[in-house]
Every structure is written in structure tokens, then in C-alpha cells.
Design an enzyme around this catalytic site. Structure first.
Site, short mmCIF file in Angstrom:
data_model
loop_
_atom_site.label_atom_id
_atom_site.label_comp_id
_atom_site.label_asym_id
_atom_site.label_seq_id
_atom_site.Cartn_x
_atom_site.Cartn_y
_atom_site.Cartn_z
N ASP A 1 4.58 32.10 32.41
CA ASP A 1 5.07 30.77 32.02
C ASP A 1 5.63 30.76 30.60
O ASP A 1 5.47 31.72 29.84
CB ASP A 1 3.95 29.72 32.17
CG ASP A 1 2.58 30.23 31.70
OD1 ASP A 1 2.53 31.23 30.97
OD2 ASP A 1 1.58 29.61 32.05
N ASN B 1 -10.22 23.56 33.78
CA ASN B 1 -10.07 22.67 34.94
C ASN B 1 -9.59 23.43 36.18
O ASN B 1 -9.19 22.82 37.16
CB ASN B 1 -9.11 21.52 34.61
CG ASN B 1 -7.69 22.00 34.32
OD1 ASN B 1 -7.41 23.20 34.38
ND2 ASN B 1 -6.80 21.07 34.01
N HIS C 1 -6.93 25.49 36.34
CA HIS C 1 -5.49 25.79 36.44
C HIS C 1 -5.22 27.29 36.33
O HIS C 1 -5.99 28.03 35.70
CB HIS C 1 -4.66 24.97 35.44
CG HIS C 1 -4.77 25.39 34.00
ND1 HIS C 1 -5.16 24.53 33.01
CD2 HIS C 1 -4.52 26.57 33.37
CE1 HIS C 1 -5.15 25.16 31.85
NE2 HIS C 1 -4.76 26.41 32.04
N GLU D 1 -1.45 22.86 37.20
CA GLU D 1 -2.61 22.03 36.92
C GLU D 1 -3.20 21.51 38.24
O GLU D 1 -2.55 21.61 39.29
CB GLU D 1 -2.19 20.84 36.04
CG GLU D 1 -1.70 21.22 34.65
CD GLU D 1 -2.80 21.68 33.71
OE1 GLU D 1 -3.99 21.67 34.09
OE2 GLU D 1 -2.47 22.08 32.57
C1 F6R Z 1 -1.15 31.49 30.13
C2 F6R Z 1 -1.58 30.74 31.29
C3 F6R Z 1 -2.76 29.83 31.29
C4 F6R Z 1 -4.02 30.46 30.68
C5 F6R Z 1 -5.20 29.50 30.73
C6 F6R Z 1 -6.41 30.06 30.02
O1 F6R Z 1 0.02 32.24 30.39
O2 F6R Z 1 -0.92 30.86 32.27
O3 F6R Z 1 -3.05 29.42 32.60
O4 F6R Z 1 -4.33 31.64 31.37
O5 F6R Z 1 -4.85 28.28 30.16
O6 F6R Z 1 -6.13 30.13 28.65
P1 F6R Z 1 -7.13 30.86 27.64
O7 F6R Z 1 -7.11 32.30 28.00
O8 F6R Z 1 -6.54 30.62 26.28
O9 F6R Z 1 -8.47 30.25 27.85
#
Ligand code: F6R
Length: 255
Positions: free
Chosen positions: A67, A136, A138, A143
Site C-alpha cells: 500500500d 482491528n 485490518h 479496514e
Molecule cells: C502496512 C500495512 C498495515 C500494517 C498494520 C500494522 O503496509 O499494510 O496493514 O501492517 O497497520 O502496523 P504495525 O506493524 O505498525 O503495527
């Protein structure tokens, strides 16, 4: 699914790196799906060490990131481009021509999303996708409520995500409103997945993803449908699981 529980973040990161290195040694032109965020930093650090000390070769690897924010140029220090170069690509022998990250400044975002999806297929599909998970549930920017069959597309960021990110920007106006993300269907097409999670704040999401019913309200639950996914955890992230799980990726007990 193979759930692996390690003692701490460092052991979890090193175990993930062992799987990546194994696949890379077997297939030097591996197509690797990559994530940003705090979770994979230890994995990237260990892969950099393996490159420097053990000669792990990235020269033929192709990468696709999950992303990117819309509206941030690659030079912006909050862009995922910037993150990937700072924390991984600048420190290994990857060929920049083989790096793919969604283009946050694309003039025609929909056309770009279609191209990104097709480009993954042109490169032979993703061999191994690294995933983090949000508290959550995702995955990437999918989301809760995302379609489980979704493809690469533009998504509106929730107010909560924008507020959480506000601290990294000079003002609320500068916080991106949209992101380009691989869809859940795109992620599920990967041949193998490593989902990594550490810390107590991920324990509920991991409990749902591994042992809960499959639902778009917790996008990570879809990995239960994947034929080859490693869920790699530290003890805190695994603390709410009820099942019996293993402590090494070499265990041959895929459920
Ligand atoms: C990042 C991504 C997000 C993260 C998720 C966890 O490219 O796709 O889904 O993997 O938000 O983020 P952290 O690792 O910072 O807890």
C-alpha cells in the site's frame, strides 16, 4: 495454517527472516510482497544482516508493496516509498527496476490500480507475502467491512486512522485522505503468506484471525482460507489463543 509462537519480537523477526531466506535461496528470482509499519522492521534488519554477513542475494528479487498514501511524493518522509528505502532497499543489493510500490502521485489512480494488479500477474504472481495486522484486524489498508474478494484499489482512510497519523504531519490538512492498497483477494492469491504480529495490543486481532469465524469485519480472518500461511507471533500477541501451536517454522503440521 501454521501458527508459530516465539519468546519475543527478535526471535519472531529472525524466524520470519529464516523462511524468507530459505525461499530466496531456493528461488533467486523470488517475487516478494512487502509491508510497512513497525512490525516488519526486525525482519528487514535481519535480512539486511544476512545480506551483509551471509551474502543473501536480492539481485534478482522482485518486490510488490501492499500500500501507499495517495498524494504523498516518494520523497515525503511519511510515504511508504521513503519507509521502504530507508529501512530495507537502501541496505541490500536489490535492483531498483524490480521494486514496485503503489504510486501515490498517480494522475489516474484507477488506471494505476488496474496496472498494479496486472503487473503482479505479469511477474508470475507473489511467491511470498509479508503481512502485518492492525489491532482491528485490518490487513494492508483493508479496514473492517472490506470485501473479502477485493483487488488493488483506492480506499478512503477512516477518521480514526487519519487522527492516529496526524502526529506525523504539520497539520490535519496534510494528513492523507486516501490510500492505494492491494485488495484482500490480491493478498490471497499469493502462493505463501507470513503474517507477523507482536505485542499485547495485537492479541485480540490474532485471536479472531486464527480462531474466530471468517468475516469481512476482521479482514485478517480470511487467512484461514489460505493454503499456506505462517502466522508468526511473540508470546504477547499469542496470549489469547486457545489451541496448541508450534515454536518452529520447520514443524510439518500445517492445519
Ligand atoms: C502496512 C500495512 C498495515 C500494517 C498494520 C500494522 O503496509 O499494510 O496493514 O501492517 O497497520 O502496523 P504495525 O506493524 O505498525 O503495527
Amino acid at each position: 495454517m501454521l501458527v508459530i509462537i516465539k519468546n519475543n519480537y527478535e526471535e519472531m523477526s529472525n524466524e520470519a527472516a529464516k523462511i524468507v531466506a530459505d525461499r530466496l535461496r531456493k528461488k533467486p528470482d523470488l517475487v516478494l510482497g512487502l509491508a510497512t509499519g513497525s512490525t516488519p522492521l526486525g525482519l528487514y534488519k535481519e535480512l539486511i544482516r544476512m545480506y551483509k554477513e551471509e551474502g543473501l542475494d536480492f539481485s534478482k528479487v522482485t518486490t510488490f508493496n501492499l500500500d501507499e498514501y495517495v498524494g504523498l511524493p516518494p520523497t515525503h518522509n511519511q510515504s511508504y516509498h521513503y519507509f521502504m528505502y530507508e529501512n530495507f532497499f537502501n541496505h541490500i543489493n536489490i535492483n531498483p527496476r524490480y521494486i514496485h510500490i503503489p504510486h501515490g502521485m498517480a494522475k489516474d489512480v484507477d488506471t494505476f490500480c488496474d496496472w498494479y494488479e496486472k503487473r503482479i500477474i505479469e511477474c508470475g504472481g507473489i511467491d511470498l507475502q509479508i503481512l502485518g495486522i492492525g489491532a482491528n484486524g485490518h490487513i494492508a489498508f483493508n479496514e473492517p467491512g472490506s470485501s473479502l474478494g477485493s483487488r488493488v484499489r483506492i480506499k478512503t482512510l477512516t477518521e480514526k486512522t487519519r487522527n492516529d497519523n496526524a502526529r506525523f504531519f504539520a497539520s490535519m490538512d496534510e494528513v492523507p485522505k486516501y490510500a492505494i492498497t492491494m485488495g484482500i483477494g490480491t493478498v490471497m492469491d499469493s502462493k505463501e503468506i507470513i503474517l507477523i504480529a507482536n505485542g499485547e495490543k495485537k492479541a485480540n486481532a490474532i485471536k479472531d484471525a486464527v480462531e474466530g469465524p471468517i468475516t469481512g469485519m476482521c479482514p485478517a480472518t480470511i487467512v484461514q482460507m489460505h493454503r499456506k500461511v505462517y502466522v508468526l507471533l511473540d508470546k504477547e500477541a499469542a496470549s489469547k489463543l486457545k489451541g496448541d501451536y508450534v515454536d518452529s517454522w520447520e514443524a510439518k503440521v500445517f492445519s
